[in-house]
Motif scaffolding. Structure first.
Motif, mmCIF file in Angstrom:
data_model
loop_
_atom_site.group_PDB
_atom_site.id
_atom_site.type_symbol
_atom_site.label_atom_id
_atom_site.label_comp_id
_atom_site.label_asym_id
_atom_site.label_seq_id
_atom_site.Cartn_x
_atom_site.Cartn_y
_atom_site.Cartn_z
ATOM 1 N N GLY A 126 1.004 -1.298 -0.003
ATOM 2 C CA GLY A 126 0.142 -0.044 -0.139
ATOM 3 C C GLY A 126 0.439 1.442 0.137
ATOM 4 O O GLY A 126 0.890 2.314 -1.001
ATOM 5 N N SER A 127 1.983 0.784 1.146
ATOM 6 C CA SER A 127 2.776 2.242 1.128
ATOM 7 C C SER A 127 3.476 2.831 -0.437
ATOM 8 O O SER A 127 3.629 3.359 -0.841
ATOM 9 C CB SER A 127 3.796 1.994 1.693
ATOM 10 N N TYR A 153 -3.688 7.848 7.851
ATOM 11 C CA TYR A 153 -3.163 6.702 7.728
ATOM 12 C C TYR A 153 -2.481 6.571 6.351
ATOM 13 O O TYR A 153 -3.439 5.912 5.152
ATOM 14 C CB TYR A 153 -2.673 5.285 8.473
ATOM 15 N N HIS A 154 -1.111 6.388 5.460
ATOM 16 C CA HIS A 154 -0.864 5.973 4.441
ATOM 17 C C HIS A 154 0.011 5.441 4.324
ATOM 18 O O HIS A 154 0.933 5.015 3.354
ATOM 19 C CB HIS A 154 -0.061 7.387 3.494
ATOM 20 N N GLU A 230 -8.816 9.046 2.672
ATOM 21 C CA GLU A 230 -9.182 7.552 3.009
ATOM 22 C C GLU A 230 -10.438 8.019 2.960
ATOM 23 O O GLU A 230 -11.121 8.524 3.882
ATOM 24 C CB GLU A 230 -8.105 6.795 4.252
ATOM 25 N N ASP A 263 -7.122 6.943 -1.069
ATOM 26 C CA ASP A 263 -6.241 5.636 -0.804
ATOM 27 C C ASP A 263 -7.435 5.148 0.083
ATOM 28 O O ASP A 263 -7.530 5.045 0.705
ATOM 29 C CB ASP A 263 -5.597 6.526 0.736
ATOM 30 N N VAL A 265 -6.965 1.691 0.084
ATOM 31 C CA VAL A 265 -6.177 0.354 0.512
ATOM 32 C C VAL A 265 -6.733 -0.799 1.893
ATOM 33 O O VAL A 265 -6.510 -1.831 1.494
ATOM 34 C CB VAL A 265 -4.949 0.266 1.357
ATOM 35 N N GLN A 266 -7.065 0.184 3.095
ATOM 36 C CA GLN A 266 -7.936 -0.373 3.770
ATOM 37 C C GLN A 266 -9.737 -0.778 3.345
ATOM 38 O O GLN A 266 -10.679 -2.156 3.767
ATOM 39 C CB GLN A 266 -7.580 -0.007 4.811
ATOM 40 N N LYS A 292 -3.944 -4.389 -0.213
ATOM 41 C CA LYS A 292 -4.728 -4.664 1.245
ATOM 42 C C LYS A 292 -5.848 -6.157 0.599
ATOM 43 O O LYS A 292 -4.869 -7.140 0.330
ATOM 44 C CB LYS A 292 -5.749 -4.411 2.030
HETATM 45 C C1 LIG Z 1 -2.666 -0.467 5.495
HETATM 46 C C2 LIG Z 1 -2.538 1.232 4.729
HETATM 47 C C3 LIG Z 1 -1.772 1.117 3.989
HETATM 48 C C4 LIG Z 1 -0.147 0.754 3.472
HETATM 49 O O1 LIG Z 1 -0.250 -0.175 3.135
HETATM 50 P P1 LIG Z 1 0.872 -1.467 2.990
HETATM 51 O O2 LIG Z 1 0.783 -2.543 2.671
HETATM 52 O O3 LIG Z 1 1.063 -1.386 5.061
HETATM 53 O O4 LIG Z 1 2.081 -0.099 2.885
HETATM 54 C C5 LIG Z 1 -1.615 2.751 3.083
HETATM 55 N N1 LIG Z 1 -3.117 3.124 3.036
HETATM 56 C C6 LIG Z 1 -4.190 2.488 3.997
HETATM 57 C C7 LIG Z 1 -5.742 3.231 4.070
HETATM 58 C C8 LIG Z 1 -3.575 1.610 4.950
HETATM 59 O O5 LIG Z 1 -4.833 1.293 5.815
#
Ligand SMILES: *Cc1c(COP(=O)(O)O)cnc(C)c1O
Length: 447
Positions: A126-127, A153-154, A230, A263, A265-266, A292
């Motif tokens: 994600g990062s 959180y990123h 997010e 973002d 990712v989650q 994720k």
């Molecule tokens: C977990 C997360 C990240 C980072 O992802 P990684 O795979 O751990 O690097 C970035 N943004 C959000 C919203 C996350 O929940």
């Protein structure tokens, strides 16, 4: 492999003897900065259960932090991974490309919000994807500044640490951080009600105006490449912004040649009761970052967005040795097939109503539960000192520890460490899910 029985079972104390032995080896071999939520070592996982090396079966309300959304070792994924690994495990997409990468890009272009012409690039974490979204936004706009929000959180790489809000444990002692990163106030309805009044808590446009004023006055649109947010904050505490906040921000970005990066990712891949959380507000971000839940635990991430933006960097400007690994791509295609084939978006919505119903009933009788919020299978409770809105991190810690002892995997989060978050796999049965919540209710009563 025999099917893993879908029931909670405590065969030993938590942790059991084999886990304790492994913990000792870990302490002697693994860097101390890498912590564990539970000192319990996994042996198998499937459906709603994680079985440890001592034969304890734990109810999984965490999905490895929102990753195994479709269920751990999901059958289509297991098959696809084995088949791809037997063909080839790596060639490097930048050297000799392969179909799986292209097929994942096509799937993401189709599934993400918006009908415009889109392109995708694949990465590992994600990062890494967030970093690349910023690179793309900077080349497209020719500008440098990036705005992130309170409680964001990123990630943990240098640029993403700068974007992340919370110091301990993510940033403490790890500076200096990347320059040209700025922070704006979020819409956090539960806490806005306390500091800004009812109007700010419920009027997303008003909360957006507060943020835009900060952005306009302290950075200026002419310097700003991107706003990253997010749609529902994850680590920050499952904060759902007031309705209208995200659309107002997006409108401002569009009017000012600022790239709007979601973002997800989650929140992505059916987690919130929609394929992507942006859909709840009907917004079409310029770029969307995913990871994720994308590949059931195989490392893969992506940036997807409008072709004109995605194509801004020069040829060779984006990439990486492993990005879009063929085995991870096979897992992603099988994951997407499972979400669509098994109706998992609807399942997440069902889980939301089950959980909100149960947690709402607990809240009605317990004034330590300040807020119940979230969407789909991404639900949280914010714990406070009775009759106040003062965060109670201590209670949260005790509740988590007791739940772990009772064989329920739960995670905490939040800027103030007082949010209990639930991220069950969508493959969990209603019975297991409710049993997990019953266990928490009993513990809370005793604390
Ligand atoms: C977990 C997360 C990240 C980072 O992802 P990684 O795979 O751990 O690097 C970035 N943004 C959000 C919203 C996350 O929940």
């Amino acid at each position: 492999m025999s099917a893993l029985e879908q029931s909670r079972q405590l065969a030993t104390a938590i942790p059991g003897p084999r886990s304790t032995e492994l913990s000792a080896r870990k302490s002697a071999a693994v860097a101390g900065g890498v912590g564990n939520t539970m000192p319990v070592y996994a042996a198998r996982a499937y459906g709603g259960i994680v079985e440890d090396v001592d034969g304890n079966r734990l109810i999984d309300l965490g999905s490895g932090i929102a990753v195994t959304t479709i269920g751990n070792a999901s059958p289509r994924v297991v098959e696809a991974v084995a088949a791809q690994a037997a063909q080839f495990t790596h060639t490097c997409f930048m050297v000799t490309p392969y179909e799986g990468y292209v097929a994942v890009a096509e799937a993401l272009n189709r599934l993400t919000p918006g009908d415009e012409d889109k392109r995708t690039a694949l990465f590992n974490s994600g990062s890494e994807a967030v970093e690349n979204a910023v690179k793309i936004a900077r080349t497209f706009t020719g500008k440098q500044a990036v705005v992130a929000f309170d409680h964001a959180y990123h990630g943990r790489t240098n640029l993403t640490m700068a974007l992340t809000a919370k110091s301990m444990p993510y940033k403490h002692g790890f500076g200096p951080f990347a320059p040209e990163i700025y922070r704006a106030p979020l819409s956090y309805p539960y806490r806005d009600a306390e500091f800004g009044g009812k109007e700010l808590a419920t009027d997303g446009e008003l909360a957006a105006r507060r943020a835009i004023t900060v952005i306009d006055k302290q950075i200026g649109a002419d310097n700003l490449a991107a706003v990253i947010i997010e749609p529902i904050q994850g680590e920050g505490g499952f904060i759902v912004p007031a309705e209208g906040f995200l659309p107002s921000l997006l409108d401002w970005c569009r009017a000012n040649n600022v790239v709007f990066i979601a973002d997800e990712v989650q929140t992505g891949f059916a987690r919130t009761g929609a394929m992507f959380a942006c859909e709840h507000e009907g917004i079409v971000p310029d770029l969307i970052v995913t990871a994720k839940g994308i590949a059931d635990g195989m490392p893969l991430s992506a940036v997807t967005g409008r072709a004109e933006i995605m194509d801004a960097p020069h040829v060779g400007g984006l990439g990486g040795t492993y990005g879009g690994n063929p085995v991870a791509c096979a897992a992603a295609l099988a994951t997407i097939e499972t979400i669509e084939g098994d109706g998992l978006v609807a399942r997440a919505a069902q889980i939301e109503s089950l959980m909100k119903d149960k947690l709402g009933r607990i809240q009605a009788e317990d004034d330590r539960i300040g807020d119940v919020r979230g969407r789909g299978a991404m639900i949280a409770v914010e714990l406070v000192k009775p009759g106040t809105t003062e965060p109670d991190a201590d209670l949260t810690k005790k509740l988590c520890a007791a739940a772990h002892q009772a064989g329920v995997i739960v995670l905490s989060c939040g800027t103030f460490g007082n949010v209990l978050r639930f991220l069950p796999p969508l493959a969990i049965s209603d019975e297991l899910l409710l049993e997990g919540l019953d266990v928490l209710e009993l513990i809370l009563r005793d604390l």
